[in-house]
Design an enzyme around this catalytic site. Sequence first.
Site, mmCIF file in Angstrom:
data_model
loop_
_atom_site.group_PDB
_atom_site.id
_atom_site.type_symbol
_atom_site.label_atom_id
_atom_site.label_comp_id
_atom_site.label_asym_id
_atom_site.label_seq_id
_atom_site.Cartn_x
_atom_site.Cartn_y
_atom_site.Cartn_z
ATOM 1 N N HIS A 147 3.684 5.191 12.937
ATOM 2 C CA HIS A 147 3.908 5.024 11.449
ATOM 3 C C HIS A 147 5.020 5.909 11.018
ATOM 4 C CE1 HIS A 147 2.432 4.511 7.168
ATOM 5 N NE2 HIS A 147 3.198 5.596 6.961
ATOM 6 N N ASN A 164 9.093 4.991 4.097
ATOM 7 C CA ASN A 164 8.801 4.427 5.402
ATOM 8 C C ASN A 164 9.930 3.897 5.680
ATOM 9 O OD1 ASN A 164 6.200 4.120 3.534
ATOM 10 N ND2 ASN A 164 5.550 3.497 5.777
ATOM 11 N N CYS A 179 3.806 9.466 0.496
ATOM 12 C CA CYS A 179 2.522 10.115 0.032
ATOM 13 C C CYS A 179 2.624 10.728 -1.176
ATOM 14 C CB CYS A 179 1.841 10.725 1.068
ATOM 15 S SG CYS A 179 0.063 11.664 0.645
ATOM 16 N N HIS A 233 8.295 7.676 8.594
ATOM 17 C CA HIS A 233 9.043 7.656 7.247
ATOM 18 C C HIS A 233 10.383 8.118 7.559
ATOM 19 C CE1 HIS A 233 6.049 7.075 4.068
ATOM 20 N NE2 HIS A 233 5.136 7.228 5.136
ATOM 21 N N ARG A 276 0.888 -1.193 0.204
ATOM 22 C CA ARG A 276 0.180 -0.220 0.091
ATOM 23 C C ARG A 276 0.971 1.423 -0.019
ATOM 24 N NH1 ARG A 276 -0.801 4.725 2.381
ATOM 25 N NH2 ARG A 276 -0.688 3.787 4.515
ATOM 26 N N ASP A 277 1.351 1.637 1.094
ATOM 27 C CA ASP A 277 2.063 2.913 1.296
ATOM 28 C C ASP A 277 3.449 2.671 0.424
ATOM 29 O OD1 ASP A 277 3.325 5.278 2.055
ATOM 30 O OD2 ASP A 277 2.853 4.759 4.273
HETATM 31 N N1 COA Z 1 -12.831 4.452 -4.680
HETATM 32 C C1 COA Z 1 -12.928 4.579 -6.198
HETATM 33 N N2 COA Z 1 -13.413 5.721 -6.834
HETATM 34 C C2 COA Z 1 -13.810 6.727 -5.927
HETATM 35 C C3 COA Z 1 -13.807 6.354 -4.671
HETATM 36 C C4 COA Z 1 -13.222 5.536 -3.861
HETATM 37 N N3 COA Z 1 -13.206 5.492 -2.606
HETATM 38 N N4 COA Z 1 -14.021 7.816 -3.973
HETATM 39 C C5 COA Z 1 -14.498 8.525 -5.070
HETATM 40 N N5 COA Z 1 -13.989 7.897 -6.345
HETATM 41 C C6 COA Z 1 -14.201 8.269 -7.671
HETATM 42 C C7 COA Z 1 -15.460 9.160 -8.017
HETATM 43 O O1 COA Z 1 -16.350 7.775 -8.255
HETATM 44 C C8 COA Z 1 -14.964 10.021 -9.210
HETATM 45 O O2 COA Z 1 -14.976 9.088 -10.310
HETATM 46 P P1 COA Z 1 -15.276 9.834 -11.988
HETATM 47 O O3 COA Z 1 -14.355 10.936 -11.826
HETATM 48 O O4 COA Z 1 -15.237 8.778 -12.749
HETATM 49 O O5 COA Z 1 -16.846 10.143 -11.383
HETATM 50 C C9 COA Z 1 -13.907 10.304 -8.759
HETATM 51 O O6 COA Z 1 -13.264 9.379 -7.880
HETATM 52 C C10 COA Z 1 -13.963 11.711 -8.011
HETATM 53 O O7 COA Z 1 -14.853 11.827 -6.971
HETATM 54 P P2 COA Z 1 -15.250 12.615 -6.080
HETATM 55 O O8 COA Z 1 -16.218 12.233 -4.903
HETATM 56 O O9 COA Z 1 -15.328 14.068 -6.567
HETATM 57 O O10 COA Z 1 -13.615 12.826 -5.148
HETATM 58 P P3 COA Z 1 -12.597 13.575 -5.091
HETATM 59 O O11 COA Z 1 -12.048 14.017 -6.487
HETATM 60 O O12 COA Z 1 -13.116 14.985 -4.551
HETATM 61 O O13 COA Z 1 -11.314 12.917 -4.577
HETATM 62 C C11 COA Z 1 -10.864 11.216 -2.700
HETATM 63 C C12 COA Z 1 -11.492 12.440 -2.950
HETATM 64 C C13 COA Z 1 -10.813 11.010 -1.259
HETATM 65 C C14 COA Z 1 -11.715 9.984 -3.567
HETATM 66 C C15 COA Z 1 -9.509 11.040 -3.406
HETATM 67 O O14 COA Z 1 -8.922 12.206 -3.172
HETATM 68 C C16 COA Z 1 -8.660 10.037 -3.024
HETATM 69 O O15 COA Z 1 -8.949 8.717 -3.465
HETATM 70 N N6 COA Z 1 -7.628 10.255 -2.111
HETATM 71 C C17 COA Z 1 -6.715 9.331 -1.745
HETATM 72 C C18 COA Z 1 -5.503 9.742 -1.718
HETATM 73 C C19 COA Z 1 -4.450 8.730 -1.157
HETATM 74 O O16 COA Z 1 -4.551 7.471 -1.193
HETATM 75 N N7 COA Z 1 -3.360 9.348 -0.762
HETATM 76 C C20 COA Z 1 -2.173 8.153 -0.080
HETATM 77 C C21 COA Z 1 -2.678 7.769 1.013
HETATM 78 S S1 COA Z 1 -2.555 8.699 2.480
HETATM 79 ZN ZN ZN Z 2 3.065 6.531 5.168
#
Ligand code: COA
Ligand code: ZN
Length: 306
Positions: free
Chosen positions: A204, A246, A237, A206, A12-13
Amino acid sequence: MSRIRFHEVVTRDGFQMEPAFVPTDDKVALVDALSECGYAKIEVTSFVSAKAIPMLRDAEEVMGRIRRVPGVEYAVLVPNLRGAERALESRADEMNLVMSASETHNRANLRMGREDSFATLTEVIRRIEGHAAANVSISTAFGCPMEGDVPPETVLGLTERFADLGVRGVTVCDTTGMAHPDQVRALCEAVQRRLPANLQITLHFHNTRGMGLANVLAALQAGIQRFDGSLGGLGGCPYAPGASGNISSEDAIHMLQAMGHETGVDLDRLLAVARTLPGIVGHEVPSQVSKAGPIWQRHPPPAQAA
Ligand code: COA
Ligand code: ZN
C-alpha cells in the site's frame, strides 16, 4: 506474466481526509461503478469513531446499499471490537484491521499504544473467525513522519505475530510516502522469506514524494502480486502529518497492463469512472492517465501534417 490483484481504496483511504463531506448517495454510486470494473477487492469504508473520521460516519448505510457483484470482495477498515461488531452486522467479506509499526503514529491515529492495539486486534481476530476474513494493515511500515526510520525488524516481527494468529493477509503500508524502491525491494524480499507462502502480502503506497509507481515496480520485481490504490490518487491519513494521496489506481493499472500483466480491470471503464471523480469531490485530482489517456490511444495528426 503474473496475475496482479488490485484493491481499490478510494471510498475509504481516498475520502477520509477530503474536506467536504461526500454524500452517501455518491459513495454508493461510486462503489457500484467500481464493482463493474473488475477489481478483486474494494475497501468500501471504515467502522471507526465518527469523531475520528467524520467522512465515514455513514458506513452502515453505504455497506447496506451497495450492490455486491459476485467475485468482488467488499472489505472495511476496523480498529477495535466495536468496529468489528458493526462490520459483522454489515456483512463485510474482509476486515482490514489496522495498527502502526511506529508507537507515536499508533497513539496519534488510534489513541492507544501498539501493544494495546495488538491485544485488541487479537480479540477481533478471534471474534470474526468463521464469519469474515482477517487482513492486517501495518501503517508507517517504511518510516514515520514523527519518529523517522522504522526498523524492518519491527514490521517483520508484527507480521509474524499476526500470521501466527491465523490472519489471511498483511498489508504493508507506506502511510506518508517515505519508502524508496531499494527499501521496498529489501522489505518485500524479507517478508516473503520469513512468512509462510500462503500469507497474502499486499503493498500500500502513497505518492507523497513521487516514488509511488517506482515502489510498485520494486515490489513487483520482488514477487509481490497484490496492491492497494486509490482512484484519482486521492487519500491520506488525517493523523499522519504531511500525508497525501495514495498511488492512483488508474495510473498503476495502466502501467501494469502496459507491461503485460493481467489485472482483470477494464481500464477504459475505470478511466470513465475516474473522470467523474473531480465532480464528486469538487476539485481536480492528481492522477495522470485519466487526463492524458492510455499510451495506446491515438490522436489525429495536426492539420498541417495531414
Ligand atoms: N465505531 C464507532 N464508534 C466507536 C468505535 C467504532 N469502532 N470505537 C469507539 N467508538 C466511539 C465510542 O463509543 C466513544 O463514543 P462517545 O464519545 O460518543 O462515547 C468514542 O468513539 C471514543 O471511544 P474510545 O473507546 O474512548 O476510543 P478513543 O477515543 O480512544 O478512540 C478509536 C479510539 C480507535 C475508536 C479512534 O481513535 C478511531 O476510530 N481511530 C481511527 C482513525 C482512522 O480511521 N484513521 C485513518 C485510517 S488508518
Ligand atoms: Zn493509506
